[in-house]
Design an enzyme around this catalytic site. Structure first.
Site, mmCIF file in Angstrom:
data_model
loop_
_atom_site.group_PDB
_atom_site.id
_atom_site.type_symbol
_atom_site.label_atom_id
_atom_site.label_comp_id
_atom_site.label_asym_id
_atom_site.label_seq_id
_atom_site.Cartn_x
_atom_site.Cartn_y
_atom_site.Cartn_z
ATOM 1 N N ASP A 44 -7.138 -48.107 0.886
ATOM 2 C CA ASP A 44 -7.222 -48.148 -0.579
ATOM 3 C C ASP A 44 -6.155 -49.071 -1.148
ATOM 4 O O ASP A 44 -4.963 -48.767 -1.106
ATOM 5 C CB ASP A 44 -7.022 -46.731 -1.135
ATOM 6 C CG ASP A 44 -7.161 -46.692 -2.655
ATOM 7 O OD1 ASP A 44 -8.285 -46.468 -3.133
ATOM 8 O OD2 ASP A 44 -6.144 -46.903 -3.355
ATOM 9 N N TYR A 49 -1.789 -53.987 -7.057
ATOM 10 C CA TYR A 49 -0.752 -53.631 -6.067
ATOM 11 C C TYR A 49 -0.133 -54.890 -5.438
ATOM 12 O O TYR A 49 0.800 -54.791 -4.645
ATOM 13 C CB TYR A 49 -1.318 -52.749 -4.947
ATOM 14 C CG TYR A 49 -1.890 -51.410 -5.377
ATOM 15 C CD1 TYR A 49 -1.723 -50.927 -6.671
ATOM 16 C CD2 TYR A 49 -2.601 -50.629 -4.482
ATOM 17 C CE1 TYR A 49 -2.269 -49.703 -7.052
ATOM 18 C CE2 TYR A 49 -3.136 -49.395 -4.860
ATOM 19 C CZ TYR A 49 -2.968 -48.952 -6.145
ATOM 20 O OH TYR A 49 -3.510 -47.739 -6.510
ATOM 21 N N LYS A 74 -9.533 -52.374 -6.522
ATOM 22 C CA LYS A 74 -9.742 -51.944 -7.917
ATOM 23 C C LYS A 74 -9.569 -53.110 -8.896
ATOM 24 O O LYS A 74 -8.764 -54.010 -8.662
ATOM 25 C CB LYS A 74 -8.736 -50.835 -8.280
ATOM 26 C CG LYS A 74 -8.633 -49.745 -7.237
ATOM 27 C CD LYS A 74 -7.752 -48.598 -7.660
ATOM 28 C CE LYS A 74 -7.493 -47.662 -6.495
ATOM 29 N NZ LYS A 74 -6.373 -48.071 -5.640
ATOM 30 N N HIS A 107 -9.915 -49.525 -12.440
ATOM 31 C CA HIS A 107 -8.613 -48.890 -12.195
ATOM 32 C C HIS A 107 -8.166 -47.938 -13.306
ATOM 33 O O HIS A 107 -7.507 -46.949 -13.049
ATOM 34 C CB HIS A 107 -7.562 -49.987 -11.978
ATOM 35 C CG HIS A 107 -6.395 -49.556 -11.154
ATOM 36 N ND1 HIS A 107 -5.720 -50.407 -10.315
ATOM 37 C CD2 HIS A 107 -5.773 -48.367 -11.019
ATOM 38 C CE1 HIS A 107 -4.740 -49.753 -9.719
ATOM 39 N NE2 HIS A 107 -4.746 -48.515 -10.133
HETATM 40 N N1 LIG Z 1 -6.031 -45.144 -9.060
HETATM 41 C C1 LIG Z 1 -4.781 -44.977 -9.435
HETATM 42 O O1 LIG Z 1 -4.433 -45.066 -10.626
HETATM 43 C C2 LIG Z 1 -3.750 -44.673 -8.393
HETATM 44 C C3 LIG Z 1 -2.461 -44.274 -8.768
HETATM 45 C C4 LIG Z 1 -1.531 -43.997 -7.771
HETATM 46 C C5 LIG Z 1 -1.911 -44.117 -6.430
HETATM 47 N N2 LIG Z 1 -3.161 -44.520 -6.081
HETATM 48 C C6 LIG Z 1 -3.597 -44.632 -4.657
HETATM 49 O O2 LIG Z 1 -3.336 -43.390 -4.004
HETATM 50 C C7 LIG Z 1 -2.492 -43.621 -2.877
HETATM 51 C C8 LIG Z 1 -1.609 -42.413 -2.620
HETATM 52 O O3 LIG Z 1 -0.827 -42.094 -3.753
HETATM 53 P P1 LIG Z 1 0.720 -42.442 -3.889
HETATM 54 O O4 LIG Z 1 1.063 -43.561 -2.971
HETATM 55 O O5 LIG Z 1 0.998 -42.658 -5.316
HETATM 56 O O6 LIG Z 1 1.481 -41.126 -3.473
HETATM 57 P P2 LIG Z 1 1.417 -40.064 -2.262
HETATM 58 O O7 LIG Z 1 0.543 -40.537 -1.170
HETATM 59 O O8 LIG Z 1 1.185 -38.740 -2.876
HETATM 60 O O9 LIG Z 1 2.926 -40.030 -1.785
HETATM 61 C C9 LIG Z 1 3.558 -41.115 -1.170
HETATM 62 C C10 LIG Z 1 5.027 -40.742 -0.995
HETATM 63 O O10 LIG Z 1 5.159 -39.672 -0.051
HETATM 64 C C11 LIG Z 1 5.974 -40.090 1.051
HETATM 65 N N3 LIG Z 1 5.353 -39.519 2.265
HETATM 66 C C12 LIG Z 1 4.173 -39.861 2.818
HETATM 67 N N4 LIG Z 1 3.886 -39.083 3.874
HETATM 68 C C13 LIG Z 1 4.933 -38.223 4.006
HETATM 69 C C14 LIG Z 1 5.210 -37.183 4.924
HETATM 70 N N5 LIG Z 1 4.370 -36.858 5.885
HETATM 71 N N6 LIG Z 1 6.389 -36.506 4.757
HETATM 72 C C15 LIG Z 1 7.243 -36.823 3.760
HETATM 73 N N7 LIG Z 1 7.019 -37.802 2.858
HETATM 74 C C16 LIG Z 1 5.865 -38.498 2.978
HETATM 75 C C17 LIG Z 1 5.957 -41.596 1.028
HETATM 76 O O11 LIG Z 1 7.165 -42.109 1.526
HETATM 77 P P3 LIG Z 1 7.257 -43.285 2.633
HETATM 78 O O12 LIG Z 1 6.259 -44.348 2.265
HETATM 79 O O13 LIG Z 1 8.675 -43.743 2.497
HETATM 80 O O14 LIG Z 1 6.953 -42.641 3.956
HETATM 81 C C18 LIG Z 1 5.850 -41.876 -0.487
HETATM 82 O O15 LIG Z 1 7.123 -41.797 -1.081
HETATM 83 C C19 LIG Z 1 -1.735 -44.888 -3.285
HETATM 84 O O16 LIG Z 1 -1.053 -45.499 -2.234
HETATM 85 C C20 LIG Z 1 -2.832 -45.705 -3.893
HETATM 86 O O17 LIG Z 1 -3.635 -46.306 -2.883
HETATM 87 C C21 LIG Z 1 -4.087 -44.789 -7.058
#
Ligand SMILES: NC(=O)c1ccc[n+]([C@@H]2O[C@H](COP(=O)([O-])OP(=O)(O)OC[C@H]3O[C@@H](n4cnc5c(N)ncnc54)[C@H](OP(=O)(O)O)[C@@H]3O)[C@@H](O)[C@H]2O)c1
Length: 283
Positions: A44, A49, A74, A107
Site C-alpha cells: 500500500d 508518500y 492513491k 486518498h
Molecule cells: N489512507 C490514509 O489516509 C492513510 C493514512 C495513514 C496510513 N495509511 C496506510 O496505512 C499504513 C499503516 O498505517 P501507519 O503506517 O500510519 O501506522 P501503523 O501501521 O499503525 O503503525 C506504524 C508504527 O508502528 C511501528 N511498528 C510496526 N510494527 C511494530 C511492532 N511489531 N512492534 C512495535 N512497533 C511496531 C512502526 O515503527 P517502525 O517502522 O520503526 O518499525 C511505526 O512507528 C501506512 O503505512 C499507509 O500505507 C493510509
C-alpha cells in the site's frame, strides 16, 4: 493468508504492507523487499508518500510474478478532478513501473472527488485497475458516493484500531458492500498501545505480541490490515497472525478499549481540510 472477495470477485489479501512516512528511497525499497521476502503480497503506497518509485524498484527486484501481487496506490487531493485524476494515475503507474494497478484509491474525500471518481470508473472499465475505492470517507460521504456513483467503491481505507473502532462506519460499509481496510492498524504506536494492560495480558495468553493481537483482532472483524514497519523483524512479526484465533471473550475485551474518536487525525475538522488541501505533492 485469508483473502476478502470484493464486490467484483477480485480476491484481496487480508494483510498487506504499508509505506506511509518512509520517504527515503533506500529505506523504503529495503522495507518492501523484506516484506515481499517475508510473504506479504499486498503493498500500500500513495502519490503523497513520495515513494512509488522505491516500491516499484523493490517489486521489480523481487522477481515475484506480477499476478501474485496486489498493488495499491492513491490519488492525492491536488490531483482531484476528471482530467487531473487520469494524468495522476498514469504518473503513478509509471513511477511504479507497472502497466495496471490492483487497487486505486481516492486518498481524501476532498476537492472534486466526483470528477476523480468518474475517471476511476473509466480506468476500471478499461481494465487498467482491478478494483477502485476510497479512503477516509466517513459514513455520510460514503453513503452519498454509493448512492450516486455508477460503480460503487469496493474498498474504504479508514483509521481502524482498538482505540478507534468505528463500529457504525463498518456497518455502513457492510450495507453498501464496501470492504473495510485499516490504516494505522497499530494506532501508529500511539496511546501506549504496546504497553496497554489488557492487550499485554491477552498477548501473553496466546504467546503472541501486542502488535500481533491487535492485527489479528481487526482481521477477525473482517477488516483488511496494512501495518507499516521499517524493521525486518517487526515486518515478519506482523505477518505471524494466521496461526491463532482470539476467543470471543478476548475480542470483547479489546472492544472495550474504544475511545470513540481518533487520536491521530480528525477528518471532520475544518482545520484538517485546510491542512490537507495545503499539502502539495508537485507544482
Ligand atoms: N489512507 C490514509 O489516509 C492513510 C493514512 C495513514 C496510513 N495509511 C496506510 O496505512 C499504513 C499503516 O498505517 P501507519 O503506517 O500510519 O501506522 P501503523 O501501521 O499503525 O503503525 C506504524 C508504527 O508502528 C511501528 N511498528 C510496526 N510494527 C511494530 C511492532 N511489531 N512492534 C512495535 N512497533 C511496531 C512502526 O515503527 P517502525 O517502522 O520503526 O518499525 C511505526 O512507528 C501506512 O503505512 C499507509 O500505507 C493510509
Amino acid at each position: 493468508m485469508e483473502t476478502r472477495k470484493l464486490r467484483n470477485g477480485v480476491e484481496m489479501p487480508m494483510e498487506g504492507f504499508g509505506v506511509f512516512q518512509v520517504p527515503e528511497a533506500e529505506v523504503c525499497e529495503q522495507a518492501v523487499r523484506d516484506a515481499l521476502a517475508a510473504g506479504y503480497r499486498l503493498i500500500d503506497t500513495a502519490a503523497a508518500y513520495f515513494n512509488e518509485e522505491a516500491v516499484g524498484a523493490a517489486i521489480k527486484k523481487s522477481g515475484i510474478p506480477r499476478k501474485e501481487l496486489f498493488i495499491t496506490t492513491k490519488l492525492w487531493i491536488q490531483d482531484a478532478g476528471y482530467e487531473n485524476a487520469k494524468k495522476a494515475f498514469q504518473t503513478s503507474l509509471d513511477k511504479l513501473g507497472l502497466d495496471y494497478l490492483d487497487l486505486y484509491l481516492i486518498h481524501q474525500p476532498m476537492n472534486d472527488y466526483y470528477g476523480s471518481w468518474r475517471a476511476l470508473e473509466e480506468l476500471y472499465e478499461e481494465g487498467k485497475i482491478r478494483a477502485i475505492g476510497v479512503c477516509n470517507f466517513y459514513p455520510e460521504r460514503l453513503a452519498d458516493l454509493c448512492v450516486n456513483a455508477r460503480i460503487k467503491p469496493m474498498v474504504n481505507q479508514v483509521e481502524l484500531h482498538p482505540f478507534f473502532q468505528q463500529t457504525e462506519a463498518l456497518e455502513n460499509m457492510k450495507e453498501f458492500g464496501v470492504v473495510p481496510e485499516a490504516w494505522g492498524p497499530l494506532a501508529e504506536g500511539k496511546h501506549g498501545i504496546f504497553t496497554n494492560e489488557i492487550l499485554t495480558s491477552i498477548a501473553q495468553k496466546y504467546g503472541k505480541t501486542v502488535a500481533q493481537v491487535v492485527l489479528r483482532w481487526n482481521t477477525q472483524r473482517g477488516v483488511v490490515i496494512i501495518p507499516k514497519s521499517i524493521h525486518k523483524e517487526r515486518i515478519e512479526e506482523n505477518l505471524q497472525i494466521w496461526d491463532f484465533s482470539l476467543s470471543e471473550e478476548d475480542m470483547a475485551a479489546i472492544s472495550s478499549l474504544d475511545l470513540g474518536h481518533s487520536e491521530i487525525i480528525d477528518h471532520s475538522a475544518a482545520e484538517t481540510a485546510k491542512w490537507l488541501n495545503g499539502w502539495k505533492i508537485h507544482e
